[in-house]
Enzyme design. Structure first.
Site, PDB file in Angstrom:
ATOM      1  N   GLU A   1      11.452 -58.418   8.636  1.00 28.63           N
ATOM      2  CA  GLU A   1      10.265 -58.570   9.134  1.00 28.63           C
ATOM      3  C   GLU A   1       9.125 -59.469   8.041  1.00 28.63           C
ATOM      4  OE1 GLU A   1       8.081 -54.828   9.404  1.00 28.63           O
ATOM      5  OE2 GLU A   1       8.818 -54.087   7.534  1.00 28.63           O
TER       6      GLU A   1
ATOM      7  N   TYR B   1      -1.664 -45.422   5.740  1.00 29.83           N
ATOM      8  CA  TYR B   1      -2.724 -46.055   6.202  1.00 29.83           C
ATOM      9  C   TYR B   1      -2.461 -46.728   7.691  1.00 29.83           C
ATOM     10  CZ  TYR B   1      -0.649 -50.817   5.495  1.00 29.83           C
ATOM     11  OH  TYR B   1       0.026 -51.783   5.636  1.00 29.83           O
TER      12      TYR B   1
ATOM     13  N   LEU C   1       9.027 -51.649   9.579  1.00 25.56           N
ATOM     14  CA  LEU C   1       7.825 -50.704   9.979  1.00 25.56           C
ATOM     15  C   LEU C   1       7.801 -50.896  11.494  1.00 25.56           C
ATOM     16  CD1 LEU C   1       5.299 -48.954   9.250  1.00 25.56           C
ATOM     17  CD2 LEU C   1       4.034 -50.974   9.862  1.00 25.56           C
TER      18      LEU C   1
ATOM     19  N   ARG D   1      -3.153 -35.487 -12.773  1.00 29.28           N
ATOM     20  CA  ARG D   1      -1.783 -36.239 -12.744  1.00 29.28           C
ATOM     21  C   ARG D   1      -0.557 -35.971 -13.151  1.00 29.28           C
ATOM     22  NH1 ARG D   1       1.697 -39.871 -14.826  1.00 29.28           N
ATOM     23  NH2 ARG D   1       1.991 -41.602 -13.543  1.00 29.28           N
TER      24      ARG D   1
ATOM     25  N   LYS E   1       4.420 -45.745   6.902  1.00 28.84           N
ATOM     26  CA  LYS E   1       3.203 -46.768   6.693  1.00 28.84           C
ATOM     27  C   LYS E   1       2.477 -46.238   5.515  1.00 28.84           C
ATOM     28  CE  LYS E   1       0.063 -49.944   9.103  1.00 28.84           C
ATOM     29  NZ  LYS E   1       0.530 -51.218   8.609  1.00 28.84           N
TER      30      LYS E   1
ATOM     31  N   ARG F   1       1.659 -43.048  15.175  1.00 28.34           N
ATOM     32  CA  ARG F   1       2.237 -43.497  14.098  1.00 28.34           C
ATOM     33  C   ARG F   1       1.540 -42.644  12.688  1.00 28.34           C
ATOM     34  NH1 ARG F   1       2.880 -49.598  12.849  1.00 28.34           N
ATOM     35  NH2 ARG F   1       0.635 -49.410  12.438  1.00 28.34           N
TER      36      ARG F   1
HETATM   37  N1  PDD Z   1       0.201 -54.407   8.813  1.00 29.84           N
HETATM   38  N2  PDD Z   1       5.293 -54.697   9.347  1.00 29.84           N
HETATM   39  C1  PDD Z   1       4.629 -54.573   8.312  1.00 29.84           C
HETATM   40  C2  PDD Z   1       5.270 -54.322   7.118  1.00 29.84           C
HETATM   41  C3  PDD Z   1       3.323 -54.452   8.466  1.00 29.84           C
HETATM   42  O1  PDD Z   1       2.600 -54.243   7.290  1.00 29.84           O
HETATM   43  C4  PDD Z   1       2.828 -54.349   9.691  1.00 29.84           C
HETATM   44  C5  PDD Z   1       0.915 -54.277   9.868  1.00 29.84           C
HETATM   45  C6  PDD Z   1       3.397 -54.564  10.775  1.00 29.84           C
HETATM   46  C7  PDD Z   1       2.826 -54.626  12.178  1.00 29.84           C
HETATM   47  O2  PDD Z   1       2.432 -53.365  12.582  1.00 29.84           O
HETATM   48  P1  PDD Z   1       1.196 -53.259  13.656  1.00 29.84           P
HETATM   49  O3  PDD Z   1       1.795 -54.094  14.941  1.00 29.84           O
HETATM   50  O4  PDD Z   1       1.241 -51.696  13.999  1.00 29.84           O
HETATM   51  O5  PDD Z   1      -0.276 -53.800  13.239  1.00 29.84           O
HETATM   52  C8  PDD Z   1       4.886 -54.468  10.643  1.00 29.84           C
HETATM   53  C9  PDD Z   1      -1.005 -54.057   9.051  1.00 29.84           C
HETATM   54  C10 PDD Z   1      -1.648 -54.993   9.785  1.00 29.84           C
HETATM   55  C11 PDD Z   1      -1.574 -54.516   7.261  1.00 29.84           C
HETATM   56  O6  PDD Z   1      -0.678 -54.252   6.511  1.00 29.84           O
HETATM   57  O7  PDD Z   1      -2.572 -55.183   7.341  1.00 29.84           O
END
Ligand code: PDD
Length: 287
Positions: free
Chosen positions: A181, A33, A206, A100, A148, A52
């Site tokens: 993170e 996603y 991420l 499945r 992601k 990405r």
């Molecule tokens: N999340 N780390 C994680 C685990 C994340 O899920 C996200 C983003 C980030 C930051 O990535 P970016 O700067 O590209 O948004 C770091 C999104 C916003 C979400 O899951 O809603």
């Protein structure tokens, strides 16, 4: 005006949008996603998110169902149909629908879902002006959180536990006591020597698109910067801490596990980075 979603080639009312019961995203979390922020009608960091997305798809060996340009036409049409001025665009691509069975199906067409939702920017700005408090939690995620994927159960549980304990979010801590993170954001500090620090982009985090842009912004502003992991204790000794993501932009962290960071108020560097990031993004006219 009804909310509109996009599912596999069709714009549909959000409430009527659905996926097949044997979609592999639903059955196995076999999907990736992206989330884009939209502010003043401008899609933030659009190319970074597309790049990405391509990396995530390649890591799972899912063939991109649409070329970037054609995907962006759909994203923009979705924004128009939802009259989205301030909000978020969510994209999910799964391996597709198949009986499945764990191995990749011989033939499946990747499914695309796109949704849009408004976000109250005044509220988001107020939250950033106040700063948030985070709780540390053990990082119990799998070893490839750099991809992601939609497998976010540890993130969901950590966020829920942090909220129930009275915090606004959680920071994950690895087996060596270092911060990885946030549940959906990258973690940063301005350490006790004044150096901006965020963890290197290995398989353990991420690699945020906002993170990458903020690194460039910090360097352009002349701030000392290092990609270096930090511990919970270093964060508590830091001058400032903050998070970055598409949904939070740059948001100060003013406390960890109930202890204050610095003065326990948003710091000048986080504030400057947020202001600069928002003005850069909203002044760049995207094609
Ligand atoms: N999340 N780390 C994680 C685990 C994340 O899920 C996200 C983003 C980030 C930051 O990535 P970016 O700067 O590209 O948004 C770091 C999104 C916003 C979400 O899951 O809603």
């Amino acid at each position: 005006m009804p909310r509109i979603a996009y599912v596999d080639g069709q714009f549909v009312r959000h409430g009527d949008a659905s996926v097949h019961v044997e979609d592999r995203g639903l059955q196995f979390g076999d999907a990736v996603y992206e989330v884009w922020a939209v502010r003043n009608g401008i899609l933030f960091d659009s190319e970074g998110h597309l790049a990405r997305l391509a990396r995530s798809l390649a890591a799972l060996q899912i063939k991109a169902p649409r070329a970037d340009q054609s995907l962006m036409i759909v994203v923009r049409e979705l924004m128009t149909r939802n009259k989205l001025k301030d909000g978020l665009v969510y994209l999910q691509i799964s391996r597709g629908v198949a009986r499945r069975d764990h191995p990749f199906p011989a033939h499946s067409r990747p499914s695309i879902i796109l949704t849009a939702r408004p976000m109250n920017m005044a509220q988001a700005d107020a939250r950033a002006a106040k700063g948030i408090q985070v709780q540390t939690r053990p990082d119990n995620r799998w070893g490839r959180v750099d991809i992601k994927t939609v497998n976010l159960l540890p993130n969901v549980l950590a966020k829920q536990a942090a909220l129930e304990a009275g915090f606004q979010d959680a920071w994950f801590i690895d087996g060596s006591g270092m911060v990885t993170e946030g549940t959906a954001q990258n973690a940063w500090i301005v350490d006790s020597t004044g150096t901006l620090r965020t963890r290197p982009a290995t398989h353990a985090i991420l690699r945020g698109i906002t993170r990458d842009t903020i690194i460039k912004t910090a360097q352009a502003l002349g701030f000392a910067f290092e990609e270096k992991a930090f511990s919970r204790d270093e964060a508590l000794q830091a001058r400032e801490a903050f998070i970055t993501s598409a949904t939070s932009f740059v948001t100060p962290v003013i406390g960890i596990d109930g202890e204050k960071i610095g003065e326990g108020a948003p710091g000048p560097i986080a504030r400057k980075l947020r202001e600069t990031y928002l003005s850069q993004q909203t002044s760049v006219k995207k094609p």
